[in-house]
Design a protein around this motif. Structure first.
Motif, PDB file in Angstrom:
ATOM      1  N   ILE A 178      -6.662  -9.246   4.153  1.00 48.69           N
ATOM      2  CA  ILE A 178      -5.847  -9.546   2.967  1.00 48.69           C
ATOM      3  C   ILE A 178      -4.799  -8.442   2.779  1.00 48.69           C
ATOM      4  O   ILE A 178      -3.628  -8.718   2.513  1.00 48.69           O
ATOM      5  CB  ILE A 178      -6.726  -9.678   1.699  1.00 48.69           C
ATOM      6  CG1 ILE A 178      -7.734 -10.809   1.843  1.00 48.69           C
ATOM      7  CG2 ILE A 178      -5.870  -9.817   0.441  1.00 48.69           C
ATOM      8  CD1 ILE A 178      -7.155 -12.187   1.912  1.00 48.69           C
ATOM      9  N   ILE A 179      -5.216  -7.201   2.938  1.00 47.41           N
ATOM     10  CA  ILE A 179      -4.291  -6.069   2.818  1.00 47.41           C
ATOM     11  C   ILE A 179      -3.226  -6.145   3.902  1.00 47.41           C
ATOM     12  O   ILE A 179      -2.038  -5.922   3.642  1.00 47.41           O
ATOM     13  CB  ILE A 179      -5.053  -4.725   2.871  1.00 47.41           C
ATOM     14  CG1 ILE A 179      -5.953  -4.593   1.640  1.00 47.41           C
ATOM     15  CG2 ILE A 179      -4.081  -3.549   2.960  1.00 47.41           C
ATOM     16  CD1 ILE A 179      -6.957  -3.459   1.722  1.00 47.41           C
ATOM     17  N   VAL A 197       5.229  -7.969   1.984  1.00 52.11           N
ATOM     18  CA  VAL A 197       5.988  -7.275   0.935  1.00 52.11           C
ATOM     19  C   VAL A 197       6.479  -5.875   1.286  1.00 52.11           C
ATOM     20  O   VAL A 197       7.278  -5.319   0.543  1.00 52.11           O
ATOM     21  CB  VAL A 197       5.192  -7.211  -0.390  1.00 52.11           C
ATOM     22  CG1 VAL A 197       4.834  -8.597  -0.871  1.00 52.11           C
ATOM     23  CG2 VAL A 197       3.977  -6.350  -0.291  1.00 52.11           C
ATOM     24  N   PHE A 217      -0.747  -8.786   2.925  1.00 56.14           N
ATOM     25  CA  PHE A 217       0.051  -8.254   1.821  1.00 56.14           C
ATOM     26  C   PHE A 217       1.153  -7.346   2.372  1.00 56.14           C
ATOM     27  O   PHE A 217       2.329  -7.493   2.031  1.00 56.14           O
ATOM     28  CB  PHE A 217      -0.860  -7.481   0.853  1.00 56.14           C
ATOM     29  CG  PHE A 217      -0.143  -6.579  -0.105  1.00 56.14           C
ATOM     30  CD1 PHE A 217       0.416  -7.083  -1.270  1.00 56.14           C
ATOM     31  CD2 PHE A 217      -0.025  -5.215   0.155  1.00 56.14           C
ATOM     32  CE1 PHE A 217       1.073  -6.241  -2.164  1.00 56.14           C
ATOM     33  CE2 PHE A 217       0.630  -4.383  -0.733  1.00 56.14           C
ATOM     34  CZ  PHE A 217       1.184  -4.893  -1.887  1.00 56.14           C
ATOM     35  N   GLU A 218       0.759  -6.403   3.234  1.00 56.91           N
ATOM     36  CA  GLU A 218       1.739  -5.455   3.773  1.00 56.91           C
ATOM     37  C   GLU A 218       2.782  -6.152   4.634  1.00 56.91           C
ATOM     38  O   GLU A 218       3.963  -5.809   4.570  1.00 56.91           O
ATOM     39  CB  GLU A 218       1.040  -4.365   4.579  1.00 56.91           C
ATOM     40  CG  GLU A 218       0.293  -3.378   3.719  1.00 56.91           C
ATOM     41  CD  GLU A 218      -0.182  -2.189   4.527  1.00 56.91           C
ATOM     42  OE1 GLU A 218       0.174  -1.067   4.133  1.00 56.91           O
ATOM     43  OE2 GLU A 218      -0.894  -2.381   5.533  1.00 56.91           O
ATOM     44  N   THR A 260     -11.409 -13.289   0.101  1.00 56.85           N
ATOM     45  CA  THR A 260     -11.137 -11.905  -0.289  1.00 56.85           C
ATOM     46  C   THR A 260     -12.371 -11.023  -0.110  1.00 56.85           C
ATOM     47  O   THR A 260     -12.268  -9.873   0.304  1.00 56.85           O
ATOM     48  CB  THR A 260     -10.655 -11.859  -1.751  1.00 56.85           C
ATOM     49  OG1 THR A 260      -9.509 -12.697  -1.869  1.00 56.85           O
ATOM     50  CG2 THR A 260     -10.287 -10.464  -2.170  1.00 56.85           C
ATOM     51  N   ALA A 317       1.744  -1.285  -8.116  1.00 59.23           N
ATOM     52  CA  ALA A 317       1.144  -1.514  -6.799  1.00 59.23           C
ATOM     53  C   ALA A 317       1.276  -0.304  -5.884  1.00 59.23           C
ATOM     54  O   ALA A 317       0.343   0.002  -5.130  1.00 59.23           O
ATOM     55  CB  ALA A 317       1.774  -2.737  -6.134  1.00 59.23           C
TER      56      ALA A 317
END
Length: 130
Positions: free
Chosen positions: A20-21, A28, A24-25, A13, A88
């Motif tokens: 990481i972002i 989700v 994530f995108e 991280t 979020a």
């Protein structure tokens, strides 16, 4: 073993917060290209990674505190998964309104919450056995 695992996640991280972002995108959000992430979110992710690494390396109270917070956060995610979207969205995106969350996000958030609680309970059990 858990400390080493968390430390490894913290290093990852810290070193690649933008990746990481992106992950994530991809997992989700249905429309990641249509949303703008806050400019300060990547440094926030990096700072979180540094705290995790420090806690994993140092152990002691900082580590226990981090695990306990993780367990509490996990319980909130498990019992109130829709709250994650409400938190979020504004935390990650400049304009959270057009964000289209993946239809399986609620189930995924519940699973992550359960894992967080389980990890906290296992760590507590390990500490009590020592």
């Amino acid at each position: 073993m858990l400390r080493q695992f968390l430390g490894s996640l913290g290093v990852l991280t810290t070193l690649v917060p933008d990746r990481i972002i992106d992950v994530f995108e991809a997992v989700v959000v249905e429309n990641p290209d249509e949303n703008t992430v806050h400019s300060w979110f990547s440094p926030l992710i990096r700072a979180e990674g540094v705290v995790i690494v420090l806690a994993a390396l140092r152990g002691g109270r900082l580590y226990v505190w981090l695990i306990n917070v993780t367990g509490v956060f996990g319980a909130v995610l498990f019992f109130f998964p829709r709250l994650y979207e409400q938190i979020a969205g504004p935390l990650v995106y400049e304009d959270p309104e057009p964000v289209e969350w993946n239809e399986h996000l609620t189930d995924g958030v519940r699973v992550i919450g359960a894992v967080y609680v389980l990890l906290a309970l296992l760590d507590r059990q390990r500490r009590n056995a020592s």
